[in-house]
Write a protein that holds these residues in place. Sequence first.
Motif, PDB file in Angstrom:
ATOM      1  N   ALA A  56      -8.930  15.303 -19.710  1.00  0.00           N
ATOM      2  CA  ALA A  56      -8.975  14.373 -20.780  1.00  0.00           C
ATOM      3  C   ALA A  56      -8.531  13.171 -20.538  1.00  0.00           C
ATOM      4  CB  ALA A  56      -7.647  14.983 -21.777  1.00  0.00           C
ATOM      5  N   ALA A  57      -7.984  12.841 -19.412  1.00  0.00           N
ATOM      6  CA  ALA A  57      -7.819  11.530 -18.843  1.00  0.00           C
ATOM      7  C   ALA A  57      -9.150  11.073 -18.118  1.00  0.00           C
ATOM      8  CB  ALA A  57      -6.611  11.409 -17.941  1.00  0.00           C
ATOM      9  N   ALA A  58      -9.776  11.917 -17.498  1.00  0.00           N
ATOM     10  CA  ALA A  58     -11.033  11.325 -16.823  1.00  0.00           C
ATOM     11  C   ALA A  58     -12.156  10.945 -17.831  1.00  0.00           C
ATOM     12  CB  ALA A  58     -11.786  12.510 -16.108  1.00  0.00           C
ATOM     13  N   ARG A  59     -11.923  11.073 -19.079  1.00  0.00           N
ATOM     14  CA  ARG A  59     -12.915  11.135 -19.891  1.00  0.00           C
ATOM     15  C   ARG A  59     -12.888   9.570 -20.747  1.00  0.00           C
ATOM     16  NH1 ARG A  59     -12.217  16.395 -22.199  1.00  0.00           N
ATOM     17  NH2 ARG A  59     -11.156  15.454 -23.741  1.00  0.00           N
ATOM     18  N   ARG A  60     -11.496   9.027 -20.405  1.00  0.00           N
ATOM     19  CA  ARG A  60     -10.913   7.861 -21.029  1.00  0.00           C
ATOM     20  C   ARG A  60     -10.840   6.729 -19.987  1.00  0.00           C
ATOM     21  NH1 ARG A  60      -8.751  12.137 -23.846  1.00  0.00           N
ATOM     22  NH2 ARG A  60      -8.865  12.070 -26.192  1.00  0.00           N
ATOM     23  N   VAL A  61     -10.866   6.680 -18.953  1.00  0.00           N
ATOM     24  CA  VAL A  61     -10.476   5.785 -17.836  1.00  0.00           C
ATOM     25  C   VAL A  61     -11.485   5.544 -16.779  1.00  0.00           C
ATOM     26  CG1 VAL A  61      -7.864   5.841 -18.368  1.00  0.00           C
ATOM     27  CG2 VAL A  61      -9.032   7.273 -16.450  1.00  0.00           C
ATOM     28  N   PRO A  62     -11.577   4.616 -16.180  1.00  0.00           N
ATOM     29  CA  PRO A  62     -12.500   4.506 -15.034  1.00  0.00           C
ATOM     30  C   PRO A  62     -12.059   5.340 -14.029  1.00  0.00           C
ATOM     31  CG  PRO A  62     -11.912   2.175 -15.814  1.00  0.00           C
ATOM     32  CD  PRO A  62     -10.826   3.453 -16.434  1.00  0.00           C
ATOM     33  N   LEU A  63     -13.137   5.671 -13.182  1.00  0.00           N
ATOM     34  CA  LEU A  63     -12.925   6.608 -11.841  1.00  0.00           C
ATOM     35  C   LEU A  63     -11.783   5.824 -10.766  1.00  0.00           C
ATOM     36  CD1 LEU A  63     -13.604   8.965 -10.325  1.00  0.00           C
ATOM     37  CD2 LEU A  63     -15.423   7.622  -9.229  1.00  0.00           C
ATOM     38  N   VAL A  64     -11.670   4.426 -10.894  1.00  0.00           N
ATOM     39  CA  VAL A  64     -11.115   3.671 -10.081  1.00  0.00           C
ATOM     40  C   VAL A  64      -9.219   4.041 -10.475  1.00  0.00           C
ATOM     41  CG1 VAL A  64     -10.090   1.444  -9.204  1.00  0.00           C
ATOM     42  CG2 VAL A  64     -12.542   1.859  -9.259  1.00  0.00           C
ATOM     43  N   THR A  65      -9.250   4.124 -11.887  1.00  0.00           N
ATOM     44  CA  THR A  65      -7.860   4.376 -12.280  1.00  0.00           C
ATOM     45  C   THR A  65      -7.483   5.807 -11.819  1.00  0.00           C
ATOM     46  OG1 THR A  65      -8.222   3.101 -14.133  1.00  0.00           O
ATOM     47  CG2 THR A  65      -6.505   4.661 -14.166  1.00  0.00           C
ATOM     48  N   ILE A  66      -8.217   6.841 -11.891  1.00  0.00           N
ATOM     49  CA  ILE A  66      -8.057   7.939 -11.342  1.00  0.00           C
ATOM     50  C   ILE A  66      -7.772   8.157  -9.969  1.00  0.00           C
ATOM     51  CG2 ILE A  66      -9.252  10.317 -11.170  1.00  0.00           C
ATOM     52  CD1 ILE A  66      -8.286   9.966 -13.993  1.00  0.00           C
ATOM     53  N   GLY A  67      -8.616   7.252  -9.338  1.00  0.00           N
ATOM     54  CA  GLY A  67      -8.399   7.325  -7.727  1.00  0.00           C
ATOM     55  C   GLY A  67      -6.964   6.721  -7.613  1.00  0.00           C
ATOM     56  N   LEU A  68      -6.551   5.711  -8.134  1.00  0.00           N
ATOM     57  CA  LEU A  68      -5.246   5.210  -8.117  1.00  0.00           C
ATOM     58  C   LEU A  68      -4.051   6.131  -8.344  1.00  0.00           C
ATOM     59  CD1 LEU A  68      -5.500   1.528  -9.158  1.00  0.00           C
ATOM     60  CD2 LEU A  68      -5.568   2.422  -6.924  1.00  0.00           C
ATOM     61  N   LEU A  69      -4.213   6.808  -9.317  1.00  0.00           N
ATOM     62  CA  LEU A  69      -3.307   7.938  -9.971  1.00  0.00           C
ATOM     63  C   LEU A  69      -3.035   9.138  -9.073  1.00  0.00           C
ATOM     64  CD1 LEU A  69      -4.236   7.997 -13.810  1.00  0.00           C
ATOM     65  CD2 LEU A  69      -1.830   7.054 -12.831  1.00  0.00           C
ATOM     66  N   GLN A  70      -4.050   9.285  -8.532  1.00  0.00           N
ATOM     67  CA  GLN A  70      -3.912  10.489  -7.685  1.00  0.00           C
ATOM     68  C   GLN A  70      -3.111  10.620  -6.538  1.00  0.00           C
ATOM     69  OE1 GLN A  70      -7.580  11.611  -5.195  1.00  0.00           O
ATOM     70  NE2 GLN A  70      -8.003   9.305  -4.689  1.00  0.00           N
ATOM     71  N   PHE A  71      -2.550   9.513  -6.087  1.00  0.00           N
ATOM     72  CA  PHE A  71      -1.628   9.125  -5.279  1.00  0.00           C
ATOM     73  C   PHE A  71      -0.234   9.554  -5.746  1.00  0.00           C
ATOM     74  CE2 PHE A  71      -4.823   6.009  -3.513  1.00  0.00           C
ATOM     75  CZ  PHE A  71      -5.216   6.931  -2.527  1.00  0.00           C
ATOM     76  N   VAL A  72      -0.029   9.553  -7.008  1.00  0.00           N
ATOM     77  CA  VAL A  72       1.176  10.044  -7.457  1.00  0.00           C
ATOM     78  C   VAL A  72       1.768  11.393  -7.113  1.00  0.00           C
ATOM     79  CG1 VAL A  72       2.499  10.456  -9.828  1.00  0.00           C
ATOM     80  CG2 VAL A  72       0.971   8.750  -9.495  1.00  0.00           C
ATOM     81  N   THR A  73       0.784  12.327  -7.066  1.00  0.00           N
ATOM     82  CA  THR A  73       1.058  13.721  -6.692  1.00  0.00           C
ATOM     83  C   THR A  73       1.594  13.802  -5.180  1.00  0.00           C
ATOM     84  OG1 THR A  73      -0.603  14.693  -8.194  1.00  0.00           O
ATOM     85  CG2 THR A  73      -0.166  15.896  -6.109  1.00  0.00           C
ATOM     86  N   PRO A  74       0.880  13.463  -4.170  1.00  0.00           N
ATOM     87  CA  PRO A  74       1.363  13.455  -2.708  1.00  0.00           C
ATOM     88  C   PRO A  74       2.560  12.867  -2.581  1.00  0.00           C
ATOM     89  CG  PRO A  74      -0.665  12.031  -2.695  1.00  0.00           C
ATOM     90  CD  PRO A  74      -0.508  12.893  -3.886  1.00  0.00           C
ATOM     91  N   VAL A  75       2.761  11.681  -3.066  1.00  0.00           N
ATOM     92  CA  VAL A  75       4.255  10.891  -3.058  1.00  0.00           C
ATOM     93  C   VAL A  75       5.370  11.578  -3.486  1.00  0.00           C
ATOM     94  CG1 VAL A  75       5.445   8.730  -3.902  1.00  0.00           C
ATOM     95  CG2 VAL A  75       3.232   8.554  -2.964  1.00  0.00           C
ATOM     96  N   LEU A  76       4.882  12.266  -4.831  1.00  0.00           N
ATOM     97  CA  LEU A  76       6.086  13.188  -5.164  1.00  0.00           C
ATOM     98  C   LEU A  76       6.542  14.534  -4.407  1.00  0.00           C
ATOM     99  CD1 LEU A  76       5.378  12.847  -8.891  1.00  0.00           C
ATOM    100  CD2 LEU A  76       7.453  12.052  -7.910  1.00  0.00           C
TER     101      LEU A  76
END
Length: 313
Positions: free
Chosen positions: A239-259
Motif C-alpha cells: 500500500a505504501a509503495a503505491r503512494r510514495v516515490p521509490l526514494v522514500t521507500i529506499g530511505l524507510l527500508q533502513f528502519v528494519t535493520p536499525v531496529l
Amino acid sequence: MTSASQKQSEGNRGALLGFAAYLIWGVFPLYFKALEPAGAWEVLCHRIIWTMVFCLIALAAKRRLGYLRELLANPQQLGAITIAAVLIAINWAVYIQAVVSGHTVEAALGYFLNPLVTVALGVLVLREKLRVMQSVAVAIGIVACVYLAIDYGHPPWISVVLALSFAGYGLMKKRIGGSMDALESLGAESTVLTPIAVVVLIVITARGDTTFTTHGAGHAVLLLTAGIVTAVPLLLFAAAARRVPLVTIGLLQFVTPVLQLLCGVLLLGEHLDFARWVGFGIVWVALALLTFDSLRAAGRSRRLARAATSAAI
C-alpha cells in the motif's frame, strides 16, 4: 481538497504505512524469540502454512481465488513464482535460525547489505549501468564484507545469504511484474511451499520435536499468528509503495535493520565488539553514498519532468 493537497495527503499516508511495515519487520527478532523453544524449522513450517491459510481466506473473501487457475495455466510464471518462493523460504529459514541461535546482529547486517547486493545484481543479471557513486558504494560494501570475513575468521555467511536471498527474491518479483498484487503473490508463494512444509512438520512431529501441542495454548496461538505477522507488513508495504516515490521507500527500508540491531544489542543481550562496529560503519558509509546518489538522481528526474512540462505548455 485540491489535487496537490490530495497528493500530499496520500504521500503522507503512504510514508506512515511504509514506516509501519518496516517497524514490524524490525521487531521480528522479539517475535521469533518469543516462540522458543520451537526450533527454526518448526517456526518456518508454521509460518509458511498459516501464511497460506491467511492469504487464501483473504483472497476468497475478495473472490479472487481464480488467479490460481490462471497461474497453473502459465508454466513460465509458475516457474518464476516457485523460484521466488524458494528464495524467500531460504531467507526466512536463515533469519529465524540466526535469531534463535543468538545471531540477530549478523542478520541485521544482512539487511544493511541488501541494497548494495540489489544494485550489484542489477548490473550482473539485468545488465544495468551503475552511476559513479553507486559503483563506489558497491566497492565499499565489498571492502566491508572482506574486513568482516577477516575479523570473523570466515565470511559472514548469515549476512551474505540473507542479503543474496532477499535481493534475488526482489529480482524475481521484478520479473513477475504487476501481473499479481502483493496478496496474490504471497498466496501463490506460500501455496507452492506448503506441501514441503507439511512434510517437514510431520517429520518433526514424528521425531517428538514439535512444540505446538506441548507448550500450552499461548505458545500454540503465537505459532498460529505467524501467517498474520507475515502477511500484514507485506500488505502495508504494498500500500505504501503505491503512494510514495521509490526514494522514500529506499530511505524507510533502513528502519528494519536499525531496529534489528537495537533488538539484538539492547534487548537480546548480543555483544558487538569494536571491530564489528567498524565493519558496520564501513557498510553505513556505503549506504550513505547510495542514499545520497538516489536522492540526487530523484531530484534530477523531478527537475527534468518539470522542465518538460513547462516546455509542453
